[in-house]
Every structure is written in structure tokens, then in C-alpha cells.
Design a protein around this motif. Sequence first.
Motif, PDB file in Angstrom:
ATOM      1  N   LYS A 198       1.013  -1.287  -0.473  1.00 47.76           N
ATOM      2  CA  LYS A 198      -0.066  -0.080  -0.283  1.00 47.76           C
ATOM      3  C   LYS A 198       0.886   0.811  -0.480  1.00 47.76           C
ATOM      4  N   LEU A 199       0.653   2.404  -0.912  1.00 48.79           N
ATOM      5  CA  LEU A 199       1.445   3.783  -0.713  1.00 48.79           C
ATOM      6  C   LEU A 199       0.956   4.537  -0.284  1.00 48.79           C
ATOM      7  N   SER A 200       1.329   5.075   0.007  1.00 52.15           N
ATOM      8  CA  SER A 200       1.214   6.463   1.140  1.00 52.15           C
ATOM      9  C   SER A 200      -0.250   6.932   0.126  1.00 52.15           C
ATOM     10  N   LEU A 201      -1.026   8.290   1.104  1.00 54.20           N
ATOM     11  CA  LEU A 201      -1.818   9.237   0.541  1.00 54.20           C
ATOM     12  C   LEU A 201      -1.433   9.902  -0.450  1.00 54.20           C
ATOM     13  N   ALA A 202      -0.017  10.268  -0.357  1.00 55.84           N
ATOM     14  CA  ALA A 202       0.824  11.207  -1.687  1.00 55.84           C
ATOM     15  C   ALA A 202       1.270   9.932  -2.318  1.00 55.84           C
ATOM     16  N   SER A 203       1.257   9.261  -2.676  1.00 51.63           N
ATOM     17  CA  SER A 203       1.554   8.028  -3.943  1.00 51.63           C
ATOM     18  C   SER A 203       2.705   7.874  -3.518  1.00 51.63           C
ATOM     19  N   GLU A 204       3.411   7.323  -2.491  1.00 54.99           N
ATOM     20  CA  GLU A 204       4.401   7.211  -2.671  1.00 54.99           C
ATOM     21  C   GLU A 204       4.955   5.903  -1.701  1.00 54.99           C
ATOM     22  N   VAL A 205       5.858   5.529  -1.812  1.00 56.22           N
ATOM     23  CA  VAL A 205       6.556   4.333  -1.789  1.00 56.22           C
ATOM     24  C   VAL A 205       6.347   4.221   0.019  1.00 56.22           C
ATOM     25  N   ARG A 206       6.007   3.513   0.609  1.00 57.53           N
ATOM     26  CA  ARG A 206       6.248   3.829   2.329  1.00 57.53           C
ATOM     27  C   ARG A 206       7.512   3.031   2.699  1.00 57.53           C
ATOM     28  N   ASN A 207       7.448   2.662   4.051  1.00 59.75           N
ATOM     29  CA  ASN A 207       8.916   1.794   4.773  1.00 59.75           C
ATOM     30  C   ASN A 207       8.114   0.950   4.289  1.00 59.75           C
ATOM     31  N   ASP A 208       7.402  -0.318   4.236  1.00 57.18           N
ATOM     32  CA  ASP A 208       7.622  -1.784   3.916  1.00 57.18           C
ATOM     33  C   ASP A 208       7.360  -1.732   2.858  1.00 57.18           C
ATOM     34  N   TYR A 209       7.217  -1.368   2.006  1.00 57.42           N
ATOM     35  CA  TYR A 209       7.697  -1.515   0.316  1.00 57.42           C
ATOM     36  C   TYR A 209       8.910  -0.998   0.132  1.00 57.42           C
ATOM     37  N   ARG A 210      10.106  -0.394   0.843  1.00 64.68           N
ATOM     38  CA  ARG A 210      10.701  -0.008   0.102  1.00 64.68           C
ATOM     39  C   ARG A 210      11.796  -1.056   1.397  1.00 64.68           C
ATOM     40  N   VAL A 211      11.601  -1.256   1.694  1.00 67.83           N
ATOM     41  CA  VAL A 211      12.080  -2.719   2.150  1.00 67.83           C
ATOM     42  C   VAL A 211      12.601  -3.715   1.488  1.00 67.83           C
ATOM     43  N   ARG A 212      11.390  -3.927   0.744  1.00 67.04           N
ATOM     44  CA  ARG A 212      11.524  -4.974   0.062  1.00 67.04           C
ATOM     45  C   ARG A 212      11.773  -4.866  -1.247  1.00 67.04           C
ATOM     46  N   LEU A 213      11.913  -3.186  -1.449  1.00 65.61           N
ATOM     47  CA  LEU A 213      12.322  -3.152  -2.965  1.00 65.61           C
ATOM     48  C   LEU A 213      13.973  -2.958  -2.869  1.00 65.61           C
ATOM     49  N   ASP A 214      14.532  -2.465  -1.972  1.00 67.63           N
ATOM     50  CA  ASP A 214      15.695  -2.421  -1.804  1.00 67.63           C
ATOM     51  C   ASP A 214      16.641  -3.670  -2.079  1.00 67.63           C
TER      52      ASP A 214
END
Length: 236
Positions: free
Chosen positions: A69-85
Motif C-alpha cells: 500500500k502506498l502513502s496518501l501522496a502515492s509514494e512508497v512507504r517503509n515496508d515496501y521500501r525494504v522489499r524494493l531495497d
Amino acid sequence: MRLSSSAEQSRIDFDGLLTLAFSILLIFITFGTSLLIEAWRCHQVAKHTPHIPNAEKVDIRLSILFGNKLSLASEVRNDYRVRLDKSLWFLRHNPERNLIILGGKMGQHTISEARAGLNHLLSSGLTENHHIFLEESSRNTLENLKEARKHLTSRLNIPLHYPIGFITNRYHLHRCNEMAKGLGYHPVLIASEEYFKCTLSECYKLFLEAFYIHWYHTGKLMSKLFKSKRMLGKIE
């Protein structure tokens, strides 16, 4: 490359509501024991899954990255960022391997989860020379896996029985594994985090995952008991 386009799916799933009701009823009948069993399984997978698979034992030609799930601003949140990293690390060490990023456009967001993930990878220094594919029509983990399955053999020439890396957060691994096996995948679980942190937030997410997988198993059991091809077709 886009594997699918966004699609509106507004119809109410009455089979899903029915299985949800039975799942909740089963939890009450067992005084919560059935849910606790699933929570324990989620914890065991979260705790013991390696964050780097043994390359000598498994040859992974394709990895699947689950959106979040993205933030209200349609940006990547922390859990997603860890997956992407973690995905970024894999692509840099294995540039010849394919990656599918899963996740459709939800609610009022201006971009799909998959597209937001790709943008994050590119902004982190990844070049477009890598083999990255987007699946942008799904709304949840089960739909993620079903949509990706359609394209593995037809577009990527990768049979389902081949080992496929599944990259996601530790609390999410058990549900991905169970659903993937039910759909015929040969999943190789790859934890985004180095180890499971038993914080209040992570434990909450773990119990939420336990509820989802309890619902999934209840639906699968009901489909077989009622011999309903319609219901079974939605989860297999």
C-alpha cells in the motif's frame, strides 16, 4: 514492460463474504485456537526464512516482488521500501535475472503499486537495462499471484515448476508461500529484512496475516466440501 493493464473490479464477491463469515465463525468455535495456530506458523516462517537464499542449491531465474500500500501522496512507504531495497540488491548481483513487480492502482492513488516500485528502483540508481516487468491489475496477494501466473509461461517462458524467488516482508512470507503453492508455484522465500523484529507493530501485522491465511484456508476447505468449482476457481 507491462504485463497487464489496470482494470476496474467493482463486483461484490459473495463467495468471499461467505467464506469470511465461516472463517470468523470457526475462530469463535475453536476459541481462537485455529487463528493462533496460523499465527504460530506465520511467526515460524518469519523467523527462520533466510534473507539470502543458497545460490548453490537453488537457481532462481525469476523473482517476484509483492507491492504494498502506498502513502496518501502515492509514494512508497517503509515496508515496501525494504522489499524494493532487497530486489535492488538482487538485480545488481544477478543482472541477467527477471523481476516481476506486482500491484495495481488502489483507491485515489495516481499510480499503481508496481509503477511506484519501479520508479523507486530507477531513482535508486537501477538502469532500465534490467529485465523488469510490471503487473498492474491486481488488488491483493492472491490476485497478484494469479495474474503473474498467466504470463510466466506465455510471455517469459518460465514453467511454474521452476524455482521462483518471492521477495516480501517477513510477516507476509507465510501467506505468500501458502497461496503460491496452492496455485502451482515452486516458491523460494526471500525475506526483505535480515531478521524478524518482534515489535508490537510487527506482531500486529503477523496476526493480521494469520487472519488472512485463516480465511484463505477456510475458503479452500469449503470449496472442496461443497465441491464448488466456482469457488475453487477463485483461489486456484
